[in-house]
Scaffold this active site. Structure first.
Site, PDB file in Angstrom:
ATOM      1  N   ASP A  24       0.863  -1.186   0.000  1.00  0.00           N
ATOM      2  CA  ASP A  24       0.000   0.000   0.000  1.00  0.00           C
ATOM      3  C   ASP A  24       0.898   1.234   0.000  1.00  0.00           C
ATOM      4  OD1 ASP A  24      -3.142   0.738   1.183  1.00  0.00           O
ATOM      5  OD2 ASP A  24      -1.575   2.269   1.264  1.00  0.00           O
ATOM      6  N   ASP A 122      -3.818   2.383  -5.281  1.00  0.00           N
ATOM      7  CA  ASP A 122      -2.522   2.393  -4.586  1.00  0.00           C
ATOM      8  C   ASP A 122      -2.217   1.144  -3.772  1.00  0.00           C
ATOM      9  OD1 ASP A 122      -3.848   2.738  -2.079  1.00  0.00           O
ATOM     10  OD2 ASP A 122      -2.218   4.019  -1.375  1.00  0.00           O
ATOM     11  N   GLU A 123      -2.996   0.083  -3.947  1.00  0.00           N
ATOM     12  CA  GLU A 123      -2.672  -1.124  -3.180  1.00  0.00           C
ATOM     13  C   GLU A 123      -2.921  -2.380  -3.985  1.00  0.00           C
ATOM     14  OE1 GLU A 123      -5.455  -2.411  -0.027  1.00  0.00           O
ATOM     15  OE2 GLU A 123      -6.632  -0.673  -0.592  1.00  0.00           O
TER      16      GLU A 123
HETATM   17  P1  TTP Z   1      -5.248   5.119   1.082  1.00  0.00           P
HETATM   18  O1  TTP Z   1      -4.230   4.053   0.823  1.00  0.00           O
HETATM   19  O2  TTP Z   1      -6.408   4.803   1.945  1.00  0.00           O
HETATM   20  O3  TTP Z   1      -4.525   6.400   1.727  1.00  0.00           O
HETATM   21  P2  TTP Z   1      -3.125   7.032   1.454  1.00  0.00           P
HETATM   22  O4  TTP Z   1      -2.322   6.239   0.484  1.00  0.00           O
HETATM   23  O5  TTP Z   1      -3.318   8.463   1.057  1.00  0.00           O
HETATM   24  O6  TTP Z   1      -2.449   7.024   2.877  1.00  0.00           O
HETATM   25  P3  TTP Z   1      -1.816   5.777   3.694  1.00  0.00           P
HETATM   26  O7  TTP Z   1      -0.374   6.096   3.822  1.00  0.00           O
HETATM   27  O8  TTP Z   1      -2.527   5.778   4.990  1.00  0.00           O
HETATM   28  O9  TTP Z   1      -2.070   4.549   2.878  1.00  0.00           O
HETATM   29  O10 TTP Z   1      -5.830   5.648  -0.291  1.00  0.00           O
HETATM   30  C1  TTP Z   1      -5.032   5.764  -1.464  1.00  0.00           C
HETATM   31  C2  TTP Z   1      -5.414   6.984  -2.281  1.00  0.00           C
HETATM   32  O11 TTP Z   1      -6.790   6.904  -2.672  1.00  0.00           O
HETATM   33  C3  TTP Z   1      -5.283   8.275  -1.497  1.00  0.00           C
HETATM   34  O12 TTP Z   1      -3.973   8.834  -1.608  1.00  0.00           O
HETATM   35  C4  TTP Z   1      -6.349   9.145  -2.101  1.00  0.00           C
HETATM   36  C5  TTP Z   1      -7.391   8.187  -2.628  1.00  0.00           C
HETATM   37  N1  TTP Z   1      -8.583   8.204  -1.725  1.00  0.00           N
HETATM   38  C6  TTP Z   1      -9.655   9.050  -2.045  1.00  0.00           C
HETATM   39  O13 TTP Z   1      -9.636   9.730  -3.055  1.00  0.00           O
HETATM   40  N2  TTP Z   1     -10.720   9.073  -1.191  1.00  0.00           N
HETATM   41  C7  TTP Z   1     -10.785   8.330  -0.041  1.00  0.00           C
HETATM   42  O14 TTP Z   1     -11.773   8.408   0.715  1.00  0.00           O
HETATM   43  C8  TTP Z   1      -9.677   7.457   0.274  1.00  0.00           C
HETATM   44  C9  TTP Z   1      -9.695   6.621   1.532  1.00  0.00           C
HETATM   45  C10 TTP Z   1      -8.604   7.435  -0.597  1.00  0.00           C
HETATM   46 MG    MG Z   2      -2.140   4.152   0.748  1.00  0.00          MG
END
Ligand code: TTP
Ligand code: MG
Length: 371
Positions: A24, A122-123
């Site tokens: 992730d 992103d995962e």
């Molecule tokens: P996440 O992996 O949930 O968050 P992140 O990568 O920003 O942070 P972390 O380090 O905690 O993993 O989500 C990935 C991307 O998806 C995030 O950068 C933006 C997008 N996203 C949205 O647009 N809306 C949302 O509600 C969420 C949860 C994520």
């Molecule tokens: Mg993330």
């Protein structure tokens, strides 16, 4: 085990033979923004339109770790984020850059295994039980992937390594950013027992609330519940909770073999003899191809028409377009153009087919980016 209802249920089997990685990306959207505009580094970055520009509307896609210190997080209203962190720098999303980074990261993963299941932009899960670099240590594979991602995209990621998806996902969240956490079969159950119930992947706020009503707050509380009782309270999901709290999740990865084209064809027992019949069939095929494209969320740049005459002579003719098509009317229009140019109704038609190739996914819409 005997439940309170006296019914005996078999104990589920725990498969520990696989090697699964969950990766992730860290603060994904804002990390891409910081990489592309280093002036942002060290400042609180919030990915959302500034509430001033939207009249207070808008939702936060994500925030970097600096902004999270102020309590800003994904899915919060941009206005609330502004109140918590007025000095935050609001950046409008640039989806194209995120998608590009995401594609690059996926390509890196595919160098290690074809068994990659992307879960979001992103995962992804990877099954590296056997892999393309013949590395028996999944930990080493994870480290190499993280390093490649950093070297090639300048973005940091966190990895979880375990013997199933559920545990790998939990593990990747343990240490962020740039973490690597391993959950071994020996440690799995102890690890899960300490986990607050709302941190279980797949348990949302509503289920968590219902669990709290049953006095389940930690994995350890869930562990004590009997299988039949969990099924009674949560239905089919109850069985899955029973398994997961015991470190059991045997679900294999689902790998979507990339589709290169979407097409439909029909063979006519009674050959088509009129222009009108051909037009009707082309419309029907266009409708079907449109439906398939919609199901796989793709659009294409090339429309191909296949014609087989009564004589069995077969031809395919294609048209490549400057823009992507997905709508039924567009698919029909281009297929009909090909027909006008190359078809001959006097030869009588045994088969017609329309295929759309040169596909790309339809733009990913996040919750908040484009509102
Ligand atoms: P996440 O992996 O949930 O968050 P992140 O990568 O920003 O942070 P972390 O380090 O905690 O993993 O989500 C990935 C991307 O998806 C995030 O950068 C933006 C997008 N996203 C949205 O647009 N809306 C949302 O509600 C969420 C949860 C994520
Ligand atoms: Mg993330």
């Amino acid at each position: 085990m005997t439940s309170s209802t006296g019914i005996q249920l078999p104990e589920p089997y725990r498969d520990t033979a696989r090697k699964i990685i969950h990766i992730d990306m860290d603060a994904f959207f804002s990390s891409v923004e910081e990489r592309d505009n280093p002036a942002l580094i060290g400042k609180p970055v919030i990915i959302a339109k500034h509430p001033r520009k939207t009249g207070g509307k808008g939702i936060v896609s994500t925030a970097n770790y600096e902004a999270r210190k102020y309590g800003v997080h994904s899915a919060m209203s941009a206005y609330e984020a502004y109140k918590k962190c007025p000095q935050g720098i609001f950046v409008e999303g640039n989806y194209k850059a995120y998608k590009e980074a995401s594609n690059h990261i996926r390509a890196i993963m595919n160098r290690y295994t074809d068994l990659v299941e992307p879960m979001s932009i992103d995962e992804a899960y990877l099954d590296v039980t056997t892999n393309k670099v013949n590395e028996s240590s999944a930990i080493k594979v994870a480290r190499r992937i993280q390093k490649d991602i950093w070297n090639e995209t300048r973005l940091s990621s966190s990895a979880g390594v375990s013997y199933n998806r559920f545990l790998a996902k939990i593990a990747s969240d343990v240490k962020k950013p740039a973490g690597l956490t391993v959950i071994t079969p020996a440690k799995a159950v102890a690890f899960i027992k300490e986990l607050p119930i709302e941190k279980f992947p797949g348990i949302g706020p509503k289920t968590a609330e219902r669990m709290h009503e049953l006095n389940i707050y930690l994995g350890a509380d869930l562990y004590k519940m009997e299988q039949m009782d969990l099924i009674h309270h949560f239905g089919k999901a109850g069985l899955s909770y029973y398994k997961k709290v015991r470190g059991i999740d045997n679900k294999p990865l689902t790998v979507d073999r990339e589709r290169k084209s979407v097409g439909k064809e029909h063979t006519y027992l009674h050959v088509l003899k009129t222009e009108q019949e051909v037009q009707e069939q082309l419309k029907r095929l266009a409708q079907e191809v449109h439906g398939s494209l919609e199901r796989v969320q793709k659009q294409g740049k090339t429309v191909v028409l296949k014609i087989r005459y009564r004589s069995f002579d077969t031809l395919t003719r294609r048209i490549s377009l400057p823009d992507y098509v997905q709508k039924k009317s567009d698919i029909f229009r281009y297929a009909a153009e090909l027909w006008d140019q190359y078809g001959d109704v006097n030869r009588e038609i045994r088969l017609l087919g329309i295929t759309v190739t040169n596909l790309q996914p339809i733009q990913y819409k996040t919750l908040s980016l484009f509102q």
